[in-house]
Design an enzyme around this catalytic site. Structure first.
Site, mmCIF file in Angstrom:
data_model
loop_
_atom_site.group_PDB
_atom_site.id
_atom_site.type_symbol
_atom_site.label_atom_id
_atom_site.label_comp_id
_atom_site.label_asym_id
_atom_site.label_seq_id
_atom_site.Cartn_x
_atom_site.Cartn_y
_atom_site.Cartn_z
ATOM 1 N N ARG A 77 0.896 -1.272 -0.200
ATOM 2 C CA ARG A 77 -0.121 -0.055 0.051
ATOM 3 C C ARG A 77 0.972 1.247 0.030
ATOM 4 O O ARG A 77 0.532 2.214 -0.576
ATOM 5 C CB ARG A 77 -0.783 0.082 1.214
ATOM 6 C CG ARG A 77 -1.837 1.378 1.394
ATOM 7 C CD ARG A 77 -2.834 1.296 2.251
ATOM 8 N NE ARG A 77 -2.711 0.433 3.610
ATOM 9 C CZ ARG A 77 -1.875 0.835 4.644
ATOM 10 N NH1 ARG A 77 -1.565 2.261 4.798
ATOM 11 N NH2 ARG A 77 -1.929 0.366 5.587
ATOM 12 N N TYR A 98 -17.355 16.187 -15.309
ATOM 13 C CA TYR A 98 -17.718 14.858 -15.468
ATOM 14 C C TYR A 98 -19.029 14.690 -14.237
ATOM 15 O O TYR A 98 -18.763 15.259 -13.298
ATOM 16 C CB TYR A 98 -16.799 13.986 -15.262
ATOM 17 C CG TYR A 98 -17.097 12.515 -14.765
ATOM 18 C CD1 TYR A 98 -17.760 11.742 -15.646
ATOM 19 C CD2 TYR A 98 -16.340 11.886 -13.722
ATOM 20 C CE1 TYR A 98 -18.204 10.548 -15.353
ATOM 21 C CE2 TYR A 98 -16.689 10.614 -13.258
ATOM 22 C CZ TYR A 98 -17.446 10.078 -13.969
ATOM 23 O OH TYR A 98 -17.961 8.661 -13.746
ATOM 24 N N LYS A 141 -9.375 5.947 -18.848
ATOM 25 C CA LYS A 141 -9.813 6.418 -20.235
ATOM 26 C C LYS A 141 -8.443 6.323 -21.281
ATOM 27 O O LYS A 141 -8.151 5.238 -21.671
ATOM 28 C CB LYS A 141 -10.220 7.943 -20.078
ATOM 29 C CG LYS A 141 -11.214 7.927 -19.109
ATOM 30 C CD LYS A 141 -12.616 7.091 -19.241
ATOM 31 C CE LYS A 141 -13.771 7.687 -18.337
ATOM 32 N NZ LYS A 141 -13.420 7.465 -16.927
ATOM 33 N N ASP A 201 -8.143 18.624 -14.769
ATOM 34 C CA ASP A 201 -8.325 17.253 -15.221
ATOM 35 C C ASP A 201 -8.136 17.279 -16.683
ATOM 36 O O ASP A 201 -8.761 17.890 -17.732
ATOM 37 C CB ASP A 201 -9.925 16.933 -15.104
ATOM 38 C CG ASP A 201 -10.463 15.577 -15.353
ATOM 39 O OD1 ASP A 201 -9.644 14.942 -16.204
ATOM 40 O OD2 ASP A 201 -11.302 14.933 -14.873
#
Length: 385
Positions: free
Chosen positions: A53, A105, A202, A177
């Site tokens: 992690r 978005y 994406k 973004d």
């Protein structure tokens, strides 16, 4: 983390960044370190990693690659684009205010409105097409400005330099973004932005086979802040997803060229079709922000939005006739997708806001893949016919 300080061509950076041959075996592809933990020499004493992690060599490789293609010092990867977004917002405090571009978005808007607003953080959604509207909305307690450019799904282009200039009034953080443009076609950090965020699901992932997100910055203080959230909150990608993402980056530049070629051809075709009311694509001279797009972008990417001239029933009939385009959420994969924002990706946007923005029953968003250009145009033509 590495940066693109040697100004290598983006194609070279995509292929080689973070991809040094394995020292032990000489393997050209970085191995998948599918491990959760690491041996310690004594309590608290270890070589490089203690727990995956906190760090993993496969994840390190893809973070180095993302930093390099964005021309940044640092990058962090997350289990989704929204996890990356959340890590950024967790740096705000009660009483802070954020300006958000109105056409954002749907999942980003939902996160801001329904989760973080209850922590006494104010999110004001405004049209950022005109910088003067941002100046009018600005106030001393604005700590962050969040924008997409081009926006989702209406493809507005926002002047990043002007936003940075406004934010400098009190040192507010500017977050861009860059999912739609990708580092291939736009470099927000070079335009003055503080932070870049991606849904790596994406274009960067590009094959519709992973979910991921990334934060990129050259500000070391912000990087340490985001890295602590990444470690403490734990929304990290697995080693296998990190490997898939790094593999995908190698072809990002060549994929984006074909995405753009197809999008331009499709936008021109749709603009001249009698059954199409309007088309939005920054590469078209008819786009209201075309000049700005040419100035701050090196390409126009692969998303085209348009309104069918008809009813919602006509839209459904059109969608049912498509043979190459697939009706699905998401975007940026090698395959071509069509999305109905009102019912799909932006269904969580308040109805009144959707109406104001123009996200209505006849709006469709195309993610133009890398198939043959003629095949994609022919598919749209027969479905419109």
């Amino acid at each position: 983390m590495t940066d693109r300080s040697d100004e290598r061509d983006i194609h070279t950076a995509c292929v080689q960044a973070g991809a040094e041959a394995d020292e032990q075996t000489g393997a050209v592809m970085r191995p998948i370190y599918q491990t959760s933990t690491y041996e310690q020499q004594a309590p608290g004493e270890f070589k490089l990693y203690d727990y995956s992690r906190a760090g993993n060599p496969t994840r390190d490789g893809v973070e180095q690659a993302i930093a390099a293609i964005e021309g940044a010092r640092h990058a962090l990867t997350f289990s989704s684009g929204l996890a990356a977004t959340q890590a950024i917002i967790q740096g705000l405090a009660p009483g802070d205010r954020m300006l958000v571009c109105d056409d954002v978005y749907g999942g980003t808007g939902r996160l801001f409105r329904q989760l973080f607003q209850k922590y006494d953080i104010t999110f004001d959604f405004i049209d950022m097409s005109d910088p003067e509207d941002i100046r009018k909305a600005y106030s001393p307690n604005v700590r962050m400005i969040w924008l997409e450019s081009p926006t989702n799904p209406l493809l507005k282009v926002i002047d990043i330099r002007k936003v940075v200039e406004i934010a400098a009034t009190n040192g507010a953080t500017v977050v861009v973004d860059n999912t739609f443009a990708t580092p291939v076609f736009q470099s927000p950090l070079a335009l003055g932005a503080d932070v870049v965020v991606h849904s790596t699901t994406k274009y960067i992932g590009g094959h519709s086979d992973l979910i991921g997100g990334a934060i990129v910055t050259s500000n070391t203080e912000l990087y340490e802040q985001f890295k602590f959230v990444q470690f403490a909150a734990g929304a990290v990608p697995s080693p296998f997803e990190s490997f898939l993402l790094h593999r995908s980056i190698k072809t990002l530049a060549v994929r984006m060229a074909q995405h753009q070629t197809n999008a331009m051809a499709i936008a021109k075709f749709l603009e001249g079709h009698p059954r199409v009311r309007d088309v939005s694509y920054p590469g078209l001279p008819s786009h209201p922000n075309h000049a700005l797009a040419r100035e701050q972008m090196s390409g126009f990417s692969g998303i085209v939005s348009f309104n069918l001239d008809g009813s919602y029933e006509d839209v459904v009939a059109f969608l049912s006739r498509l043979k190459v385009f697939v009706l699905a959420e998401s975007l940026g994969g090698v395959e071509s997708l069509v999305n109905h924002p009102e019912q799909m990706t932006h269904a969580s946007v308040p109805p009144a806001m959707r109406k104001t923005l123009g996200i209505g029953p006849t709006l469709l968003r195309l993610s133009c893949g890398i198939e043959g250009t003629a095949d994609l145009v022919a598919d749209l033509e027969q479905a419109l016919g």
